[in-house]
Scaffold this active site. Structure first.
Site, short mmCIF file in Angstrom:
data_model
loop_
_atom_site.label_atom_id
_atom_site.label_comp_id
_atom_site.label_asym_id
_atom_site.label_seq_id
_atom_site.Cartn_x
_atom_site.Cartn_y
_atom_site.Cartn_z
N GLY A 14 -32.45 -11.54 11.22
CA GLY A 14 -33.44 -12.60 11.02
C GLY A 14 -34.02 -13.11 12.32
O GLY A 14 -33.97 -14.30 12.62
N SER A 15 -34.61 -12.18 13.10
CA SER A 15 -35.05 -12.59 14.45
C SER A 15 -36.56 -12.53 14.67
O SER A 15 -37.01 -12.46 15.80
CB SER A 15 -34.31 -11.76 15.51
OG SER A 15 -34.27 -10.40 15.18
N THR A 16 -37.33 -12.56 13.57
CA THR A 16 -38.78 -12.59 13.76
C THR A 16 -39.29 -14.01 13.98
O THR A 16 -40.45 -14.20 14.32
CB THR A 16 -39.51 -11.94 12.56
OG1 THR A 16 -39.03 -12.55 11.36
CG2 THR A 16 -39.28 -10.44 12.51
N GLY A 18 -37.92 -18.49 14.61
CA GLY A 18 -36.87 -19.49 14.72
C GLY A 18 -35.80 -19.20 15.77
O GLY A 18 -36.07 -18.63 16.84
N ILE A 19 -34.58 -19.59 15.44
CA ILE A 19 -33.46 -19.48 16.38
C ILE A 19 -33.19 -18.00 16.70
O ILE A 19 -32.95 -17.65 17.85
CB ILE A 19 -32.21 -20.17 15.77
CG1 ILE A 19 -32.44 -21.69 15.70
CG2 ILE A 19 -30.95 -19.85 16.58
CD1 ILE A 19 -31.38 -22.47 14.93
N GLY A 20 -33.27 -17.16 15.69
CA GLY A 20 -33.02 -15.72 15.89
C GLY A 20 -34.01 -15.12 16.88
O GLY A 20 -33.64 -14.30 17.74
N SER A 140 -23.51 -23.97 11.63
CA SER A 140 -24.31 -25.21 11.70
C SER A 140 -23.39 -26.40 11.81
O SER A 140 -22.22 -26.34 11.39
CB SER A 140 -25.13 -25.35 10.41
OG SER A 140 -25.73 -26.63 10.34
N TYR A 153 -25.19 -25.29 0.95
CA TYR A 153 -25.46 -24.84 2.33
C TYR A 153 -24.25 -25.14 3.21
O TYR A 153 -23.77 -24.28 3.96
CB TYR A 153 -26.72 -25.53 2.85
CG TYR A 153 -27.06 -25.21 4.29
CD1 TYR A 153 -27.60 -23.98 4.64
CD2 TYR A 153 -26.86 -26.15 5.31
CE1 TYR A 153 -27.93 -23.68 5.97
CE2 TYR A 153 -27.18 -25.87 6.63
CZ TYR A 153 -27.73 -24.64 6.95
OH TYR A 153 -28.05 -24.35 8.26
P1 NAD Z 1 -36.07 -19.74 10.19
O1 NAD Z 1 -36.31 -19.83 8.71
O2 NAD Z 1 -36.91 -20.52 11.11
O3 NAD Z 1 -36.06 -18.23 10.65
C1 NAD Z 1 -35.19 -17.33 10.02
C2 NAD Z 1 -35.70 -15.91 10.24
O4 NAD Z 1 -34.86 -15.06 9.47
C3 NAD Z 1 -37.11 -15.69 9.75
O5 NAD Z 1 -37.73 -14.77 10.62
C4 NAD Z 1 -36.89 -15.08 8.37
O6 NAD Z 1 -37.97 -14.27 7.97
C5 NAD Z 1 -35.65 -14.27 8.63
N1 NAD Z 1 -34.85 -13.98 7.45
C6 NAD Z 1 -34.43 -14.87 6.51
N2 NAD Z 1 -33.70 -14.23 5.57
C7 NAD Z 1 -33.65 -12.93 5.96
C8 NAD Z 1 -33.06 -11.76 5.42
N3 NAD Z 1 -32.38 -11.83 4.27
N4 NAD Z 1 -33.19 -10.58 6.09
C9 NAD Z 1 -33.87 -10.52 7.26
N5 NAD Z 1 -34.48 -11.59 7.80
C10 NAD Z 1 -34.37 -12.77 7.16
O7 NAD Z 1 -34.52 -20.13 10.34
P2 NAD Z 1 -33.76 -20.96 11.50
O8 NAD Z 1 -33.92 -22.41 11.22
O9 NAD Z 1 -34.11 -20.40 12.81
O10 NAD Z 1 -32.25 -20.62 11.12
C11 NAD Z 1 -31.54 -19.53 11.67
C12 NAD Z 1 -30.05 -19.77 11.48
O11 NAD Z 1 -29.68 -20.99 12.13
C13 NAD Z 1 -29.65 -19.94 10.01
O12 NAD Z 1 -28.42 -19.30 9.77
C14 NAD Z 1 -29.51 -21.45 9.84
O13 NAD Z 1 -28.62 -21.80 8.83
C15 NAD Z 1 -28.98 -21.82 11.22
N6 NAD Z 1 -29.20 -23.22 11.57
C16 NAD Z 1 -30.45 -23.74 11.66
C17 NAD Z 1 -30.61 -25.08 11.99
C18 NAD Z 1 -31.95 -25.72 12.09
O14 NAD Z 1 -32.03 -26.95 12.13
N7 NAD Z 1 -33.02 -24.95 12.20
C19 NAD Z 1 -29.49 -25.89 12.23
C20 NAD Z 1 -28.23 -25.32 12.14
C21 NAD Z 1 -28.10 -23.99 11.81
#
Ligand code: NAD
Length: 263
Positions: A14-16, A18-20, A140, A153
């Site tokens: 999931g690295s396209t 956000g955090i990834g 998280s 969650y």
């Molecule tokens: P996001 O939704 O901004 O980005 C997630 C990325 O993963 C997107 O590119 C999406 O297309 C991709 N993705 C989702 N499901 C997928 C799948 N099944 N296969 C391949 N790609 C997939 O998410 P984020 O907020 O960056 O979260 C990333 C991780 O960090 C998650 O596990 C989330 O629970 C955790 N997290 C986020 C936060 C926050 O506040 N953003 C806080 C704590 C933990």
């Protein structure tokens, strides 16, 4: 500081966005060969091109839903010898407890927990052969402070910490480390969009909604703002590196102090 990541093969699920995305970019900046993953060819191609140009590193791509067994098997078949696995992909959705059906509980377990379990199982044999590896679960702060607005969650994030600790125990005495990283509220694409929606629905600015969020919903935050994806990526890059060889079986927080505990 040189993290000694040069040439290491890393998969970030999931690295396209956000955090990834921030993790993939940071690992590439440090010289790792990163496999970017998202569900569509178009989004993966775009990020691969962008990161290769920006970092000059070898950036690879895998389009597929890594919460599904077939895609997980395929990525490991195509890229044997993954040395760093970052289980980042995950979903969240606020929903009152009484409205969460069995199907959602299963979906949260499958996407947020089982995806990382399965990928770990698939990469482990090569890591064991090399006697070196890094597995990082992006959990998280919600694993510790279960949000009443999305208990399913919270359950999935606590489970990730349990799996990371148990897996670390199972590879004791090897060069493989397994950790979980606990971000706090972070302005990723998903959360950013969510806050923008709340703001426009209530005719407020992003900053107003952010201030209210930290006053009422996450009052224990010590930084009183959303963290950036880069702040999580900084910690993950270190934990993924050979330098972090004595850090294993740990739940590492990058939560802006939201969890009201010093350890
Ligand atoms: P996001 O939704 O901004 O980005 C997630 C990325 O993963 C997107 O590119 C999406 O297309 C991709 N993705 C989702 N499901 C997928 C799948 N099944 N296969 C391949 N790609 C997939 O998410 P984020 O907020 O960056 O979260 C990333 C991780 O960090 C998650 O596990 C989330 O629970 C955790 N997290 C986020 C936060 C926050 O506040 N953003 C806080 C704590 C933990």
């Amino acid at each position: 500081m040189d993290l000694n990541l040069n040439g290491k093969l890393a998969l970030v699920s999931g690295s396209t966005a956000g955090i990834g995305h921030a993790i993939a970019r940071t690992l590439a900046q440090e010289g790792a060969r990163v496999i970017v993953n998202g569900r569509s060819e178009a989004s993966v191609d775009e990020v691969v091109t962008q990161l290769a140009k920006e970092t000059g590193a070898t950036v690879l791509g895998f389009a597929g839903d890594l919460s599904q067994a077939a895609a997980a098997e395929e990525v490991v078949k195509r890229h044997p010898g993954i040395e760093i696995l970052v289980n980042n992909l995950g979903i969240f959705e606020p929903k009152p407890f009484e409205d969460i059906p069995d199907e959602d509980w299963r979906r949260f377990f499958e996407v947020n927990v089982l995806s990382g379990v399965r990928l770990s199982r698939l990469v482990l044999p090569a890591m064991k052969r090399a006697n070196w590896g890094r597995i990082i679960f992006i959990a998280s702060e919600s694993a510790v402070q279960i949000p009443p607005e999305m208990v399913h969650y919270g359950m999935s994030k606590t489970a990730q910490i349990a799996v990371a600790r148990g897996l670390a125990e199972s590879v004791a005495g090897t060069g493989i480390t397994v950790n979980s990283v606990l971000p706090g509220p972070t302005k990723s694409r998903g959360v950013g969009d969510f806050v923008e929606q709340l703001a426009s629905a209530s005719d407020k600015s992003f900053e107003q909604v952010e201030a209210e969020f930290f006053e009422h919903v996450r009052p224990t935050s010590l930084i009183k703002r959303f963290a950036t994806p880069q702040e999580t990526a900084n910690l993950v890059a270190y934990v993924a590196s050979p330098l972090a060889s004595a850090t294993t079986g740990a739940a590492l927080r990058v939560d802006g102090g939201v969890v009201k505990s010093a350890f």
